[in-house]
Design an enzyme around this catalytic site. Sequence first.
Site, PDB file in Angstrom:
ATOM      1  N   ARG A   1      25.499 -71.803  13.857  1.00 49.29           N
ATOM      2  CA  ARG A   1      24.251 -72.160  13.170  1.00 49.29           C
ATOM      3  C   ARG A   1      23.946 -73.610  13.492  1.00 49.29           C
ATOM      4  O   ARG A   1      24.825 -74.480  13.411  1.00 49.29           O
ATOM      5  CB  ARG A   1      24.388 -71.989  11.670  1.00 49.29           C
ATOM      6  CG  ARG A   1      23.213 -72.640  10.947  1.00 49.29           C
ATOM      7  CD  ARG A   1      23.067 -72.214   9.552  1.00 49.29           C
ATOM      8  NE  ARG A   1      22.689 -70.807   9.485  1.00 49.29           N
ATOM      9  CZ  ARG A   1      22.283 -70.230   8.359  1.00 49.29           C
ATOM     10  NH1 ARG A   1      22.207 -70.928   7.251  1.00 49.29           N
ATOM     11  NH2 ARG A   1      21.952 -68.959   8.349  1.00 49.29           N
TER      12      ARG A   1
ATOM     13  N   ARG B   1      26.102 -67.945   2.401  1.00 44.35           N
ATOM     14  CA  ARG B   1      26.330 -66.513   2.592  1.00 44.35           C
ATOM     15  C   ARG B   1      26.558 -66.133   4.042  1.00 44.35           C
ATOM     16  O   ARG B   1      27.385 -65.274   4.325  1.00 44.35           O
ATOM     17  CB  ARG B   1      25.211 -65.690   1.942  1.00 44.35           C
ATOM     18  CG  ARG B   1      23.905 -65.672   2.652  1.00 44.35           C
ATOM     19  CD  ARG B   1      22.797 -65.398   1.679  1.00 44.35           C
ATOM     20  NE  ARG B   1      22.620 -66.533   0.805  1.00 44.35           N
ATOM     21  CZ  ARG B   1      22.382 -66.458  -0.492  1.00 44.35           C
ATOM     22  NH1 ARG B   1      22.277 -65.314  -1.067  1.00 44.35           N
ATOM     23  NH2 ARG B   1      22.219 -67.558  -1.195  1.00 44.35           N
ATOM     24  N   THR B   2      25.858 -66.752   4.966  1.00 41.44           N
ATOM     25  CA  THR B   2      26.006 -66.319   6.360  1.00 41.44           C
ATOM     26  C   THR B   2      27.410 -66.637   6.877  1.00 41.44           C
ATOM     27  O   THR B   2      28.052 -65.809   7.518  1.00 41.44           O
ATOM     28  CB  THR B   2      24.925 -66.964   7.248  1.00 41.44           C
ATOM     29  OG1 THR B   2      23.652 -66.670   6.676  1.00 41.44           O
ATOM     30  CG2 THR B   2      24.963 -66.422   8.664  1.00 41.44           C
TER      31      THR B   2
ATOM     32  N   LYS C   1      31.826 -88.798  13.825  1.00 45.87           N
ATOM     33  CA  LYS C   1      32.366 -89.967  14.540  1.00 45.87           C
ATOM     34  C   LYS C   1      31.629 -90.170  15.860  1.00 45.87           C
ATOM     35  O   LYS C   1      32.068 -90.915  16.720  1.00 45.87           O
ATOM     36  CB  LYS C   1      33.857 -89.751  14.833  1.00 45.87           C
ATOM     37  CG  LYS C   1      34.712 -89.585  13.600  1.00 45.87           C
ATOM     38  CD  LYS C   1      36.163 -89.438  14.019  1.00 45.87           C
ATOM     39  CE  LYS C   1      37.047 -89.066  12.830  1.00 45.87           C
ATOM     40  NZ  LYS C   1      38.360 -88.595  13.279  1.00 45.87           N
TER      41      LYS C   1
ATOM     42  N   HIS D   1      17.062 -65.725  13.712  1.00 43.08           N
ATOM     43  CA  HIS D   1      18.235 -65.438  12.897  1.00 43.08           C
ATOM     44  C   HIS D   1      18.499 -63.940  13.075  1.00 43.08           C
ATOM     45  O   HIS D   1      18.292 -63.138  12.172  1.00 43.08           O
ATOM     46  CB  HIS D   1      17.921 -65.796  11.445  1.00 43.08           C
ATOM     47  CG  HIS D   1      19.104 -65.872  10.533  1.00 43.08           C
ATOM     48  ND1 HIS D   1      20.370 -65.465  10.912  1.00 43.08           N
ATOM     49  CD2 HIS D   1      19.208 -66.308   9.252  1.00 43.08           C
ATOM     50  CE1 HIS D   1      21.189 -65.663   9.886  1.00 43.08           C
ATOM     51  NE2 HIS D   1      20.512 -66.160   8.871  1.00 43.08           N
TER      52      HIS D   1
HETATM   53  C1  NCD Z   1      18.194 -67.943   5.645  1.00 44.27           C
HETATM   54  C2  NCD Z   1      18.426 -69.007   6.706  1.00 44.27           C
HETATM   55  O1  NCD Z   1      19.347 -69.794   6.602  1.00 44.27           O
HETATM   56  O2  NCD Z   1      17.645 -68.999   7.629  1.00 44.27           O
HETATM   57  N1  NCD Z   1      19.284 -67.727   4.817  1.00 44.27           N
HETATM   58  C3  NCD Z   1      20.306 -66.949   5.219  1.00 44.27           C
HETATM   59  O3  NCD Z   1      20.761 -66.999   6.325  1.00 44.27           O
HETATM   60  N2  NCD Z   1      20.757 -66.048   4.328  1.00 44.27           N
HETATM   61  C4  NCD Z   1      16.974 -68.143   4.897  1.00 44.27           C
HETATM   62  C5  NCD Z   1      16.773 -69.426   4.172  1.00 44.27           C
HETATM   63  O4  NCD Z   1      17.528 -70.378   4.311  1.00 44.27           O
HETATM   64  O5  NCD Z   1      15.775 -69.497   3.460  1.00 44.27           O
END
Ligand code: NCD
Length: 323
Positions: A110, A60-61, A88, A138
């Site tokens: 991320r 989703r992110t 690699k 986050h």
């Molecule tokens: C979260 C994350 O990745 O930190 N999810 C997200 O970004 N929607 C929470 C999770 O992974 O539990």
Amino acid sequence: MSDRDERRHLLSIADLDREGLLELLRLADGFKEVAERPIPKVPALRGKTVATLFFEASTRTRLSFETAAKRLSADTMTFTAATSSLSKGESLRDTIETIDAMGVDAMVVRHSSAGAPTRITEWTSASVVNAGDGQHEHPTQAILDCYTIREALGRDDLTGLRVGIVGDIRHSRVARSDVLALDLLGAEVVLVAPRTLLPPSLEGWPAKATADLDDVIDQLDVVYLLRIQRERASAALLPSLDEYHERFGLTRERARRLRESTLVMHPGPMNRGVEIAPEAADLPSSLITRQVRNGVLTRMAILFHLLGSPQGLSAMRGETADA
Ligand code: NCD
């Protein structure tokens, strides 16, 4: 939002003050109207390139950021670690410098290591957005969560609001960012978790903690459930997932004890039957899908804030993109 070498980044909620956070939430209000147009797209970031760099799994992110960038008419570039030259043996620095050389305006990052997005700011001239770094922060999740609560209540100031964040606090970057952001808006946060899933010290966490969900559940205005971070070995700190559900899950029985107005939230991905009973996730007071929808609006606001210009803002209010 920090200013380094005149570039701007969003690395942590700690970079924002209350006014800065509210400014982003108000900017997102403007994009809500855009989302309702037949063509939900504005030319505000035409000519800009946003790269999403996900060194750790995400659905989703990443999709949310890519949708946000596209709705602002930015070009997008997607990088996923599994299919990259990292496999690699290329170093993170070389990867970043390679992408930087292609000319990008923002990198949405991320990474499983805390601090990676901050380090990356040293290797690129682009704006860097932290889309989740290890167990650290986050910030865009916290901004969308604040937006969602503010939208449901219809007010900026959350003074007196009692929010329970329940579950794997220790490994949760969402919890850390949410506590900081909710504190900026005046809410009171109580962390609910077994001792093994609380951080070793709560210094720097403007929140109280308890291990008894039943003790607080009927006093909460918001119940925010977290996923057990199995990839960060948290399952090993628990007797069993069934027992966790019994003691810390929003079970059907606990859902019945909630006040009708209590809001239910979860950042996703959800483990139905572990932190939340299937019926509880679908309660009328559940904001879980609204969080996802608002993720796009708030990420549009963040990207626009970092990369946009005042001319872009007027373009956003008036025209619709033809691209
Ligand atoms: C979260 C994350 O990745 O930190 N999810 C997200 O970004 N929607 C929470 C999770 O992974 O539990």
